[in-house]
Scaffold this motif. Structure first.
Motif, mmCIF file in Angstrom:
data_model
loop_
_atom_site.group_PDB
_atom_site.id
_atom_site.type_symbol
_atom_site.label_atom_id
_atom_site.label_comp_id
_atom_site.label_asym_id
_atom_site.label_seq_id
_atom_site.Cartn_x
_atom_site.Cartn_y
_atom_site.Cartn_z
ATOM 1 N N UNK A 148 27.368 41.532 58.070
ATOM 2 C CA UNK A 148 29.395 41.987 57.538
ATOM 3 C C UNK A 148 29.520 41.629 56.240
ATOM 4 N N UNK A 149 28.929 39.836 56.515
ATOM 5 C CA UNK A 149 30.382 39.436 55.128
ATOM 6 C C UNK A 149 29.163 39.386 53.873
ATOM 7 N N UNK A 150 27.545 39.942 54.193
ATOM 8 C CA UNK A 150 26.933 39.915 52.696
ATOM 9 C C UNK A 150 27.498 41.549 52.198
ATOM 10 N N UNK A 151 27.994 42.458 53.376
ATOM 11 C CA UNK A 151 28.357 43.715 52.551
ATOM 12 C C UNK A 151 29.336 43.308 52.071
ATOM 13 N N UNK A 152 30.821 42.301 52.755
ATOM 14 C CA UNK A 152 32.033 41.938 51.772
ATOM 15 C C UNK A 152 31.965 41.823 50.767
ATOM 16 N N UNK A 153 30.648 40.746 50.603
ATOM 17 C CA UNK A 153 30.375 40.203 49.111
ATOM 18 C C UNK A 153 30.300 40.963 48.081
ATOM 19 N N UNK A 154 29.680 41.750 48.321
ATOM 20 C CA UNK A 154 29.054 42.757 47.317
ATOM 21 C C UNK A 154 30.533 43.740 47.142
ATOM 22 N N UNK A 155 31.051 43.845 47.634
ATOM 23 C CA UNK A 155 32.163 44.709 47.917
ATOM 24 C C UNK A 155 33.597 43.770 46.551
ATOM 25 N N UNK A 162 35.984 39.055 40.096
ATOM 26 C CA UNK A 162 35.080 38.766 39.381
ATOM 27 C C UNK A 162 36.074 38.263 37.548
ATOM 28 N N UNK A 163 37.330 38.694 37.795
ATOM 29 C CA UNK A 163 38.105 39.316 36.954
ATOM 30 C C UNK A 163 39.078 37.794 36.853
ATOM 31 N N UNK A 164 39.164 37.268 37.976
ATOM 32 C CA UNK A 164 40.203 35.603 38.441
ATOM 33 C C UNK A 164 38.843 35.315 37.823
ATOM 34 N N UNK A 165 37.491 35.150 38.278
ATOM 35 C CA UNK A 165 36.802 33.687 38.180
ATOM 36 C C UNK A 165 36.524 33.874 36.092
ATOM 37 N N UNK A 166 36.547 34.725 36.009
ATOM 38 C CA UNK A 166 36.101 35.008 34.537
ATOM 39 C C UNK A 166 37.278 33.958 33.410
ATOM 40 N N UNK A 167 38.714 34.391 33.791
ATOM 41 C CA UNK A 167 39.887 33.979 33.773
ATOM 42 C C UNK A 167 39.937 32.427 33.503
ATOM 43 N N UNK A 168 39.977 32.402 34.833
ATOM 44 C CA UNK A 168 39.085 30.569 34.915
ATOM 45 C C UNK A 168 38.783 30.721 34.515
ATOM 46 N N UNK A 169 37.474 30.172 34.536
ATOM 47 C CA UNK A 169 37.062 30.107 33.218
ATOM 48 C C UNK A 169 36.978 29.590 32.047
ATOM 49 N N UNK A 170 37.522 30.742 31.504
ATOM 50 C CA UNK A 170 38.106 30.866 30.410
ATOM 51 C C UNK A 170 39.061 29.741 30.329
ATOM 52 N N UNK A 217 46.070 37.707 41.533
ATOM 53 C CA UNK A 217 46.107 37.213 42.654
ATOM 54 C C UNK A 217 47.252 38.032 44.034
ATOM 55 N N UNK A 218 48.001 37.973 42.728
ATOM 56 C CA UNK A 218 48.896 38.653 44.140
ATOM 57 C C UNK A 218 48.612 39.806 44.614
ATOM 58 N N UNK A 219 48.582 41.418 44.353
ATOM 59 C CA UNK A 219 47.260 41.754 44.829
ATOM 60 C C UNK A 219 46.724 41.775 45.394
ATOM 61 N N UNK A 220 45.682 41.445 44.951
ATOM 62 C CA UNK A 220 43.755 41.074 45.195
ATOM 63 C C UNK A 220 44.301 40.143 46.989
ATOM 64 N N UNK A 221 45.214 38.554 47.551
ATOM 65 C CA UNK A 221 45.771 38.037 48.682
ATOM 66 C C UNK A 221 46.362 38.924 49.129
ATOM 67 N N UNK A 222 46.940 39.616 48.700
ATOM 68 C CA UNK A 222 47.841 40.788 50.019
ATOM 69 C C UNK A 222 46.830 41.154 50.710
ATOM 70 N N UNK A 229 33.051 41.093 45.722
ATOM 71 C CA UNK A 229 32.621 40.181 44.088
ATOM 72 C C UNK A 229 33.287 40.925 42.384
ATOM 73 N N UNK A 230 32.728 42.769 42.577
ATOM 74 C CA UNK A 230 33.409 43.089 41.020
ATOM 75 C C UNK A 230 34.529 43.223 41.214
ATOM 76 N N UNK A 231 36.211 43.058 42.060
ATOM 77 C CA UNK A 231 37.207 42.361 42.255
ATOM 78 C C UNK A 231 37.651 41.233 41.906
#
Lengths: 281, 69
Positions: free
Chosen positions: B2-9, B15-23, A55-60, B11-13
């Motif tokens: 602009x926001x749709x471009x942002x979102x697709x960029x 995604x791991x945060x969401x996956x860990x929260x789900x676990x 979270x730290x690098x991403x939120x930064x 999302x892969x970043x």
């Protein structure tokens, strides 16, 4: 936990004293690790650290975007936050570990001894030929494995993301600061186990440890000249090690020495407290 | 646009945060369902685990279960 894991297979074997006590200690450590696995602690504590680290690098990195979308700023406001240096992001990650990470670790091991004393499991184990020292030592070892594993997983995840989003930091510096920060966590875990065997209530143990670690950090920050050698300064040294160089190597060496003395005496004192009374009256 | 471009960029970043929260959420829910006694009503814990990000599951792991028994 299951009773068959507590019964050491070496009890009936006439081993020489030293090797049999080592065997018992190893069996106890395996039992503690099994307990960590069964209670899912070995899974969720590292996951929390990884989450904090990512979270730290991403939120930064996305702070300008977040502000733009969330804030009710007037149109035309120019948001110009300079992106921090990659190493500074890692130092901020360490700060996160220092607050939330230590909170989680202390809460996880607050009941490790006092819970078993209250429930009577400790006296059940200690009537067997298991010395209080190996009983406390096994808990301490398992908790340290958990702490170091979680810290390494979270910090390396943070390092990877920082490299991806902001900039590369040499791995050697990251490992160096990881080792220094691990010593601070080691000290905190040792103190938690000491308080957990001295005090009856797990909450009191957690509270004393948290207050103690905050006071140590504050003292190290407020009086760097006089008290810069106490273990609380180690988190600062870890940040220094990743951002630049450690400025005061004398105090740094002294702090490491104090940590080792502190953790040895904490484990011995905890074992002594258990030897006096293995159950809570 | 602009926001749709942002979102697709983004999302892969994230995604791991969401996956860990789900676990974390799934582990907490499973443990909550299997626990014989929880500290407080079980359905409140389920709501906390699902709706409080990150800290909901952690709070359950630390404080949710009664260990006596």
């Amino acid at each position: 936990m299951s009773s068959e894991t507590k019964a050491s297979p070496s009890f009936s074997v006439a081993n020489p004293p030293l090797s049999s006590s080592m065997t018992r200690y190893r069996v106890m450590v395996e039992k503690e690790l099994l307990e960590l696995v069964r209670s899912f602690k070995l899974l969720w504590v590292p996951l929390v650290f990884i989450l904090l680290g990512i979270m730290q690098p991403v939120s930064t990195y996305y702070m300008p975007v977040i502000l733009e979308h969330a804030g009710s700023l007037p149109d035309g406001t120019v948001i110009d936050i300079p992106l921090p240096q990659a190493a500074e992001v890692l130092a901020q990650t360490l700060q996160q570990f220092g607050t939330l990470g230590i909170l989680v670790l202390v809460l996880v091991c607050m009941g490790s001894v006092s819970g078993e004393r209250n429930s009577g499991a400790a006296s059940l184990i200690l009537v067997k030929p298991v010395s209080p020292l190996s009983y406390v030592g096994s808990k301490w070892t398992a908790m340290l494995m958990l702490a170091w594993g979680s810290l390494a997983a979270g910090y390396l995840a943070s390092w990877y993301y920082t490299g991806l989003l902001i900039g590369a930091v040499p791995l050697s510096k990251v490992i160096g600061s990881l080792l220094i920060y691990g010593l601070w966590l080691t000290f905190v875990v040792s103190i938690t186990i000491l308080f957990s065997s001295l005090l009856r209530s797990p909450a009191a143990a957690a509270f004393s440890t948290l207050v103690g670690s905050v006071v140590l950090s504050l003292l190290a920050g407020l009086f760097p000249k006089a008290l810069g050698w106490n273990p609380g300064a180690l988190s600062g040294f870890a940040s220094q090690a990743v951002v630049s160089e450690i400025s005061d190597s004398g105090k740094f060496g002294l702090a490491i020495l104090v940590v080792f003395i502190g953790m040895a005496s904490a484990v011995l004192a905890a074992a002594g407290a258990l030897r006096r009374s293995s159950a809570v009256e | 646009m602009k926001e749709s471009i942002d979102l697709s960029q983004i999302l892969p970043i994230i995604a791991p945060i969401i996956v860990i929260q789900l676990i974390l959420m799934v582990i907490a829910l499973v443990l909550c369902a299997k626990a014989d006694h929880t500290r407080g009503p079980k359905w409140v814990w389920v709501l906390i685990i699902i709706f409080v990000n990150i800290f909901g599951p952690i709070a359950f792991f630390i404080a949710g279960r009664r260990t006596d028994g």
